[in-house]
Write a protein that holds these residues in place. Structure first.
Motif, mmCIF file in Angstrom:
data_model
loop_
_atom_site.group_PDB
_atom_site.id
_atom_site.type_symbol
_atom_site.label_atom_id
_atom_site.label_comp_id
_atom_site.label_asym_id
_atom_site.label_seq_id
_atom_site.Cartn_x
_atom_site.Cartn_y
_atom_site.Cartn_z
ATOM 1 N N SER A 31 0.810 -1.212 0.000
ATOM 2 C CA SER A 31 0.000 0.000 0.000
ATOM 3 C C SER A 31 0.849 1.271 0.000
ATOM 4 O O SER A 31 0.319 2.383 0.004
ATOM 5 C CB SER A 31 -0.916 0.021 1.232
ATOM 6 N N ARG A 99 5.615 6.266 1.594
ATOM 7 C CA ARG A 99 4.526 7.239 1.631
ATOM 8 C C ARG A 99 3.238 6.562 1.198
ATOM 9 O O ARG A 99 3.202 5.917 0.150
ATOM 10 C CB ARG A 99 4.861 8.410 0.707
ATOM 11 N N GLY A 100 2.193 6.725 1.969
ATOM 12 C CA GLY A 100 0.906 6.155 1.603
ATOM 13 C C GLY A 100 0.161 7.066 0.650
ATOM 14 O O GLY A 100 0.626 8.144 0.291
ATOM 15 N N GLY A 101 -1.014 6.618 0.228
ATOM 16 C CA GLY A 101 -1.856 7.456 -0.610
ATOM 17 C C GLY A 101 -1.507 7.370 -2.078
ATOM 18 O O GLY A 101 -0.998 6.361 -2.563
ATOM 19 N N LEU A 102 -1.763 8.451 -2.792
ATOM 20 C CA LEU A 102 -1.559 8.470 -4.231
ATOM 21 C C LEU A 102 -0.073 8.522 -4.587
ATOM 22 O O LEU A 102 0.758 8.972 -3.797
ATOM 23 C CB LEU A 102 -2.273 9.676 -4.843
ATOM 24 N N LYS A 110 5.251 16.534 -1.372
ATOM 25 C CA LYS A 110 4.447 15.796 -0.390
ATOM 26 C C LYS A 110 5.379 15.009 0.514
ATOM 27 O O LYS A 110 6.251 14.284 0.033
ATOM 28 C CB LYS A 110 3.478 14.857 -1.096
#
Length: 125
Positions: A31, A99-102, A110
């Motif tokens: 993830s 880093r998670g997310g997009l 970011k």
């Protein structure tokens, strides 16, 4: 929480190769978008390469493009950086980061959520 542990650094001569590994534990590795950074003495930290959660997208710093390859094995919870044709200017401590997310390209501002302690790479001329 995620723990990241780098390995594979060492002392090599210019033109040789090294493969760095970053073992992850904790949160599901698949993830996380993963990246490699490096920092040489007296210099700012530099982004090296980034890879998306499933490996479908990658991005590289111009200084390593064509020489370094970032990859990941989600089954082994491990990130890699294959470094070929090493140069003395590649000498630095190399860190992996997560880093998670997009997925964002390498130079996105970011922030990363997790960092490893680093592994030293020294290239002699």
């Amino acid at each position: 929480q995620v723990q990241l542990v780098e390995s594979g650094g060492g002392l090599v001569q210019a033109g040789e190769s090294l493969r760095l590994s970053c073992a992850s534990s904790g949160r599901t590795f698949s993830s996380l978008n993963m990246a490699w950074f490096r920092q040489a003495p007296g210099k700012e930290r530099e982004s090296v390469a980034i890879i998306s959660t499933r490996g479908g997208s990658t991005d590289y710093a111009d200084s390593v493009k064509g020489r370094f390859t970032i990859s990941r094995d989600n089954a082994k919870n491990t990130l890699y950086l294959q470094m070929n044709s090493l140069k003395p200017e590649d000498t630095a401590v190399y860190h992996c980061a997560a880093r998670g997310g997009l997925y964002y390209p390498l130079y996105s501002t970011k922030p990363y959520d997790y960092w490893g302690q680093g592994t030293q790479v020294t290239v002699s001329s």
